[in-house]
Design an enzyme around this catalytic site. Sequence first.
Site, PDB file in Angstrom:
ATOM      1  N   GLY A  20       0.801  -1.203   0.000  1.00 54.19           N
ATOM      2  CA  GLY A  20       0.000   0.000   0.000  1.00 54.19           C
ATOM      3  C   GLY A  20       0.840   1.262   0.000  1.00 54.19           C
ATOM      4  N   GLU A  23       5.871   0.809  -4.550  1.00 50.86           N
ATOM      5  CA  GLU A  23       6.497  -0.300  -5.254  1.00 50.86           C
ATOM      6  C   GLU A  23       8.018  -0.160  -5.220  1.00 50.86           C
ATOM      7  OE1 GLU A  23       3.506  -1.206  -8.911  1.00 50.86           O
ATOM      8  OE2 GLU A  23       4.469   0.773  -8.906  1.00 50.86           O
ATOM      9  N   VAL A  24       8.707  -1.316  -5.344  1.00 50.48           N
ATOM     10  CA  VAL A  24      10.165  -1.337  -5.417  1.00 50.48           C
ATOM     11  C   VAL A  24      10.572  -2.151  -6.638  1.00 50.48           C
ATOM     12  CG1 VAL A  24      12.327  -1.966  -4.268  1.00 50.48           C
ATOM     13  CG2 VAL A  24      10.392  -1.176  -2.907  1.00 50.48           C
ATOM     14  N   ASP A 128      10.229   3.267  13.275  1.00 48.38           N
ATOM     15  CA  ASP A 128       9.449   2.189  12.658  1.00 48.38           C
ATOM     16  C   ASP A 128      10.295   0.917  12.569  1.00 48.38           C
ATOM     17  OD1 ASP A 128       7.134   1.100  11.606  1.00 48.38           O
ATOM     18  OD2 ASP A 128       7.625   1.632   9.536  1.00 48.38           O
ATOM     19  N   LYS A 130      11.065  -2.705  12.896  1.00 49.14           N
ATOM     20  CA  LYS A 130      10.267  -3.930  12.907  1.00 49.14           C
ATOM     21  C   LYS A 130      10.954  -4.943  12.002  1.00 49.14           C
ATOM     22  CE  LYS A 130       7.252  -1.926   9.346  1.00 49.14           C
ATOM     23  NZ  LYS A 130       5.875  -1.504   9.017  1.00 49.14           N
TER      24      LYS A 130
END
Length: 753
Positions: A20, A23-24, A128, A130
């Site tokens: 969401g 893109e890579v 962030d 994680k």
Amino acid sequence: MEPGKLISHYRVVEQIGRGGWGEVFLAQDVILGRRVALKFLATGENAHRQILAEARSAASLDHPYICKVFETGEYEGKPFIVMEFLEGPTLSQLLKSGPVPLSQALNIAIEICEALAEAHSKGMIHCDLKPSNIMITRSGHVKLMDFGLARSDPRAEALGDDATRTMIPSGQIMGTPSYMAPEQARGQRLDARTDIFAFGIVLFEMVSGTNPFRGATRADTTAAILHQAPPEIAAPAGLKEILRRTLAKDPAERYDSAGALASDLAAFRQSGDPGRGAAPRAIAILPFQDLSPLRDQGYFCDGLAEELILALGRIERLRVVARGAAFRYRDAEIGLKEIGRALNAATILEGSVRKAGERVRIVVHMVDVESGYPIWSERYDRTLDDIFEIQEDISRAIAEKLRVTLAPDPDKFVLTGPENIQAYEFYLKGRYFWNKRTEESLKLSIEQFERALGEDPGYAPAYAGIADAWVTLSLYGAVRPMEALPMARSAADRALSLKPELPQALTSRAAIRAIFDWDWRAAAREFEAAISLDPRYAQARQWFAMNCLAPRGLFARAREELKAAWKLEPVSLAIAASLGALDFFAGDQDAALQRLRAVLELDDGFYLARYFLGQVYSEKQMHDEAVAELERAFEASGSSESVAALGYARALAGRRAEALASLQELSARAAAAYVSPVLMAKVQVGLDDFDGAIANLEQAYQLRSTDLIWLGVRPAFRKIRSHDRVVEILTGAGLQEPPTIARSTTWKRGSGE
């Protein structure tokens, strides 16, 4: 975006990620010929700002465990970021198979901490952290990614770091709910400890295979983070303690820095006994730099560092590198990592002093050795009257940053000094000169200690300093024992009357009882008492070994004490050479040879090692090598000890005329100043003048020459130790038990019997 598409100078190969957020794509840099990753964010009004924030955040970091960012651009209205292309699974993918093996988890955890330490050192909070933002490359190393939500650390903002101000402003609740810290979930002020909480969740997940707070809904997860303790898991006690501190709800109870956390993880990994937990922290305090206008405050800088060493030595679970070892790296042209490894220290404290009149500025920095990143720094602008308060503040701050416990008796931790600050300054000058260990500097130290007492007659450490200086002068043979040691005893007794548990004064008095009183039992009791009071005081152990145990042939116990001293000061050439000297006296010449050569490899000019090495060569009948070595020792020091050793070696080598010249030089020196008769006796034994040697030993006995204590173990005297008059000397000095049968008093020239 189809393969083959050219975006700027990057040719798209294939899509490798999608979500969401955007893109890579894998792409080829057609100019530099390298593979890169192009990350496109989903379109939106914040996309440009977010891509720029992430690029600026990551581009400011250069660390092997952080994904590199090369540049940003825009294609058809879509912003993109060009990153290092990495191959390997994310930690999130790795965790799908369950918990990570403990050894691998620790390696990953330490590298994550090192990456965080780099970001935090730049004033940046990841916000962030994680498993999906942590990649494990094919080589097995960590790459920390995605700094899109990074925020500036308020502590960095206070320093005016403009590079951090392009990031997401504080006050917004952004991040991944199941990896948020409590303060992040509440929208409160964040700092580096926010990332440490997230790291704790990641570490918990690696060890157990589950997230400790994830609930059925976002609300359940947030409630667990805010109010619930993590569940119990099967893990070693030491690792549980690390997890407890990383997952503390209150940031003040967490690790203060990622560097400190990495050090504890490394210590736990190295302990080899997971149930034992993290090993005691070790810190080295280097000599402080003198930044005063006239650069004339070296004594004050050294004294401040030495006082901190003494104070920190009272902290439980903290190993403090001894002064002699740490101060060897004064002005060293090597990095802190190399110094830390040489000293076996996880943390280094360095600092500077700028003193002008009654004002003093002290700046301290505490650095994690392995990562090279700062743990803590502070500046103190005070008057000299506040010096003890500053020392205590620094010591307590170090204890807090390293999360160690103060001694059970808090009064022992409080630093005290004379009310008259001038007395303290004179005392520091005295210790500064005493540590130089030359005859001239030792006499200067006595002058400074006496000036300190002139300002404060009740200052016990100054009396201990006087005792130390007189004992050392006597051991060096620089003054007559009957002149120096009664003065040393008076000063030591006075110090102990003022402060009965002063290890330095007890050590000096123990040495006097050994080398002057020949009361070996009392000496041993006081050495042991000094060591009990301060187990880190290496000088007490070294003097106990070499002035009390070894002279009586108690070599095994002496070796234990010297090895303990060596552990405290692992770079001390004096202790290393003493171990070689102990082997020499014990008759293990091969071991002595190896040890002393090793010392000279470290410092070719270290006199003590060369002095004993020459004597080892004599014992091994390597006469040419012995003479050459002792000639170099004499050139280095010119001491009477080196003259005597050289004369003895020349005599054994058959160079009689040169040996006689050495004896004549000793006699000439004795006419002008004190020279121990033991030294002349040594040359005479080499020349087979046994009667002359015994006459000098009897004179040494009357003078209570300090080097007489070696009569029973020094190899040079083995030829005459069985003679009745020598036995009487040994017995009178308490160096051997009284004989039960009469011994020979006649000599067979050249026989040694």
